[in-house]
Design a protein around this motif. Structure first.
Motif, PDB file in Angstrom:
ATOM      1  N   LEU A 180       0.846  -1.189   0.000  1.00 57.02           N
ATOM      2  CA  LEU A 180       0.000   0.000   0.000  1.00 57.02           C
ATOM      3  C   LEU A 180       0.883   1.240   0.000  1.00 57.02           C
ATOM      4  CD1 LEU A 180      -2.818  -0.753   2.644  1.00 57.02           C
ATOM      5  CD2 LEU A 180      -2.993  -0.861   0.152  1.00 57.02           C
ATOM      6  N   ALA A 181       0.521   2.189  -0.842  1.00 59.60           N
ATOM      7  CA  ALA A 181       1.272   3.446  -0.863  1.00 59.60           C
ATOM      8  C   ALA A 181       0.963   4.239   0.403  1.00 59.60           C
ATOM      9  CB  ALA A 181       0.893   4.251  -2.101  1.00 59.60           C
ATOM     10  N   LYS A 182       1.851   5.161   0.740  1.00 60.87           N
ATOM     11  CA  LYS A 182       1.651   5.980   1.926  1.00 60.87           C
ATOM     12  C   LYS A 182       0.343   6.764   1.806  1.00 60.87           C
ATOM     13  CE  LYS A 182       3.908   9.457   4.822  1.00 60.87           C
ATOM     14  NZ  LYS A 182       5.109  10.314   5.003  1.00 60.87           N
ATOM     15  N   GLY A 183      -0.505   6.636   2.830  1.00 58.49           N
ATOM     16  CA  GLY A 183      -1.792   7.319   2.834  1.00 58.49           C
ATOM     17  C   GLY A 183      -2.889   6.578   2.093  1.00 58.49           C
ATOM     18  N   GLU A 184      -2.535   5.504   1.384  1.00 58.75           N
ATOM     19  CA  GLU A 184      -3.541   4.749   0.639  1.00 58.75           C
ATOM     20  C   GLU A 184      -4.415   3.947   1.600  1.00 58.75           C
ATOM     21  OE1 GLU A 184      -3.771   1.635  -3.157  1.00 58.75           O
ATOM     22  OE2 GLU A 184      -1.852   2.142  -2.230  1.00 58.75           O
ATOM     23  N   LEU A 206      -4.245  -7.348   6.397  1.00 53.34           N
ATOM     24  CA  LEU A 206      -4.179  -7.175   7.845  1.00 53.34           C
ATOM     25  C   LEU A 206      -2.745  -6.960   8.311  1.00 53.34           C
ATOM     26  CD1 LEU A 206      -6.771  -9.668   9.386  1.00 53.34           C
ATOM     27  CD2 LEU A 206      -6.581  -7.219   9.866  1.00 53.34           C
ATOM     28  N   ASN A 207      -1.823  -7.748   7.784  1.00 54.21           N
ATOM     29  CA  ASN A 207      -0.415  -7.600   8.199  1.00 54.21           C
ATOM     30  C   ASN A 207       0.142  -6.235   7.820  1.00 54.21           C
ATOM     31  OD1 ASN A 207      -0.091 -10.169   9.422  1.00 54.21           O
ATOM     32  ND2 ASN A 207       0.132 -11.111   7.406  1.00 54.21           N
ATOM     33  N   THR A 208      -0.249  -5.749   6.640  1.00 58.55           N
ATOM     34  CA  THR A 208       0.185  -4.415   6.229  1.00 58.55           C
ATOM     35  C   THR A 208      -0.400  -3.346   7.147  1.00 58.55           C
ATOM     36  OG1 THR A 208       0.371  -5.109   3.928  1.00 58.55           O
ATOM     37  CG2 THR A 208       0.159  -2.749   4.341  1.00 58.55           C
ATOM     38  N   LEU A 209      -1.686  -3.466   7.474  1.00 59.44           N
ATOM     39  CA  LEU A 209      -2.327  -2.486   8.349  1.00 59.44           C
ATOM     40  C   LEU A 209      -1.775  -2.542   9.768  1.00 59.44           C
ATOM     41  CD1 LEU A 209      -6.018  -2.917   7.120  1.00 59.44           C
ATOM     42  CD2 LEU A 209      -4.448  -1.026   6.594  1.00 59.44           C
ATOM     43  N   ARG A 259       1.585  -0.775   9.627  1.00 60.74           N
ATOM     44  CA  ARG A 259       1.381   0.673   9.524  1.00 60.74           C
ATOM     45  C   ARG A 259       0.919   1.246  10.865  1.00 60.74           C
ATOM     46  NH1 ARG A 259      -2.653   3.022   4.987  1.00 60.74           N
ATOM     47  NH2 ARG A 259      -0.869   2.539   3.635  1.00 60.74           N
ATOM     48  N   ASP A 260       0.005   0.548  11.536  1.00 64.81           N
ATOM     49  CA  ASP A 260      -0.500   1.026  12.826  1.00 64.81           C
ATOM     50  C   ASP A 260       0.615   1.089  13.865  1.00 64.81           C
ATOM     51  OD1 ASP A 260      -2.816   1.675  14.642  1.00 64.81           O
ATOM     52  OD2 ASP A 260      -2.154  -0.165  15.613  1.00 64.81           O
ATOM     53  N   LEU A 261       1.496   0.082  13.868  1.00 60.99           N
ATOM     54  CA  LEU A 261       2.617   0.082  14.812  1.00 60.99           C
ATOM     55  C   LEU A 261       3.569   1.233  14.522  1.00 60.99           C
ATOM     56  CD1 LEU A 261       3.425  -3.736  15.061  1.00 60.99           C
ATOM     57  CD2 LEU A 261       2.487  -2.275  16.851  1.00 60.99           C
ATOM     58  N   ASN A 262       3.848   1.477  13.248  1.00 65.19           N
ATOM     59  CA  ASN A 262       4.745   2.579  12.885  1.00 65.19           C
ATOM     60  C   ASN A 262       4.173   3.928  13.306  1.00 65.19           C
ATOM     61  OD1 ASN A 262       6.587   0.808  11.766  1.00 65.19           O
ATOM     62  ND2 ASN A 262       5.749   0.986   9.698  1.00 65.19           N
ATOM     63  N   GLU A 263       2.863   4.094  13.130  1.00 67.07           N
ATOM     64  CA  GLU A 263       2.243   5.359  13.512  1.00 67.07           C
ATOM     65  C   GLU A 263       2.260   5.555  15.023  1.00 67.07           C
ATOM     66  OE1 GLU A 263      -1.625   5.321  11.809  1.00 67.07           O
ATOM     67  OE2 GLU A 263      -0.917   5.772   9.766  1.00 67.07           O
ATOM     68  N   ARG A 264       2.086   4.495  15.767  1.00 68.51           N
ATOM     69  CA  ARG A 264       2.113   4.612  17.229  1.00 68.51           C
ATOM     70  C   ARG A 264       3.517   4.848  17.758  1.00 68.51           C
ATOM     71  NH1 ARG A 264      -0.789  -0.369  19.802  1.00 68.51           N
ATOM     72  NH2 ARG A 264      -0.428  -1.382  17.810  1.00 68.51           N
ATOM     73  N   ASP A 265       4.521   4.325  17.031  1.00 66.04           N
ATOM     74  CA  ASP A 265       5.917   4.512  17.476  1.00 66.04           C
ATOM     75  C   ASP A 265       6.477   5.843  17.054  1.00 66.04           C
ATOM     76  OD1 ASP A 265       5.870   2.045  18.636  1.00 66.04           O
ATOM     77  OD2 ASP A 265       6.827   1.017  16.943  1.00 66.04           O
TER      78      ASP A 265
END
Length: 327
Positions: free
Chosen positions: A165-169, A307-310, A313-319
């Protein structure tokens, strides 16, 4: 010995041994047994039910080996080791001990009786049977606990699929899955229930409830998006089951049989739970604290990858540190 064969042996062995003990006891006592045998006893310990000697062995074989087969089938496709089915294995061992002792004690009670109607069975025999069941159940629990995962599924460090997924997609995956078995169960319970209510039987209400619950689960929509996984019934968006993204550690997919997941419908298994509509493609989620949730649905590989991609991404945003915290 292969893991599947070893597990099959562990699960089936107590039932086979219990059957062999009863048959051997019958063979040793056959000349001393009345025909028919006293096979049921009232609260006072006196015989009030009888079975022919020929039919007795048929009943023993059907009950013991049939119970063993029902306990064995769900373990044949198991990939996480018997520890994931500890409760079923424990229950099977306990049942084999209880039935094996009860049948054997019944034969000894009938031995040398002139007539089956004079046979009695003291109540303390039930206490011994329950004690044997407890010991066998503990043995089953121990054996199942010692059987670790086979390693056929991905390990902690194994690569899991990703969907680029592209950034923001933003992406959403959804599929509808149905279950002919649950439809049949729903119809098969609701129609007799309606008939029973019409003739004034209160039992029909329970059958209708079972039928409606089965019908509600017979067709569901499974959705994966930035909020996690959701499963909703076909006829209404609520109620629904939702597993938030932050509760999911990773997702995988593989083929699974309905029986290997415990049967059809919502199943609670050792170490997790599952929504089972049919055999085939299934999505498996490893949740926090090591528990697992599974749902059978087509194209589960795409759902797992998204799901793995999301999750990543969720972990990166929280970190990622907030703008005011950056040096």
């Amino acid at each position: 010995m292969r893991p599947v064969r070893r597990r099959a042996l562990v699960v089936a062995l107590p039932f086979v041994l219990a059957w062999a003990v009863v048959v051997a006891t019958f063979a040793g006592l056959c000349d001393r047994l009345p025909d028919p045998l006293a096979t049921h006893f009232g609260p006072d310990g006196k015989a009030n039910g009888f079975t022919g000697t020929g039919a007795f062995l048929s009943v023993v074989t059907a009950v013991l080996l049939g119970s063993g087969l029902l306990t064995l089938v769900p373990t044949l496709r198991l990939t996480k080791g018997l520890s994931a089915q500890r409760f079923a294995v424990t229950l099977g061992y306990g049942m084999s001990g209880l039935l094996g002792y009860a049948f054997t004690a019944l034969l000894f009670a009938n031995a040398d009786a002139a007539r089956a109607s004079r046979v009695s069975q003291p109540l303390w025999q039930l206490g011994i049977a329950l004690a044997v069941a407890a010991v066998m159940g503990a043995l089953g629990w121990l054996l199942a606990s010692r059987d670790a995962a086979s390693g056929t599924g991905p390990g902690k460090g194994a690569a899991v699929p990703r969907l680029p997924l592209a950034k923001g997609e933003v992406a959403t995956w959804t599929r509808t899955v149905g279950s002919p078995v649950l439809i049949a169960v729903g119809a098969g319970a609701t129609l007799p229930g309606a008939v029973l209510i019409a003739v004034g039987s209160g039992t029909g209400a329970w059958l209708i409830v079972i039928g409606l619950v089965s019908a509600a689960l017979a067709r569901c929509r499974v959705t994966v998006d930035r909020r996690g996984l959701a499963v909703a019934s076909w006829f209404a968006p609520r109620p629904r089951m939702r597993i938030p993204l932050d509760r999911i550690e990773r997702a995988t997919s593989r083929e699974a049989t309905a029986l290997s997941l415990g049967g059809w419908g919502y199943r609670i298994r050792g170490g997790g739970s599952a929504l089972v509509f049919r055999s085939g493609d299934a999505l498996f989620l490893t949740l926090a604290k090591g528990r697992e949730f599974a749902v059978t649905v087509d194209d589960a590989a795409t759902a797992a990858a998204l799901l793995n991609t999301l999750i990543e991404r969720d972990l990166n945003e929280r970190d990622r540190p907030a703008a005011g915290e950056r040096g």
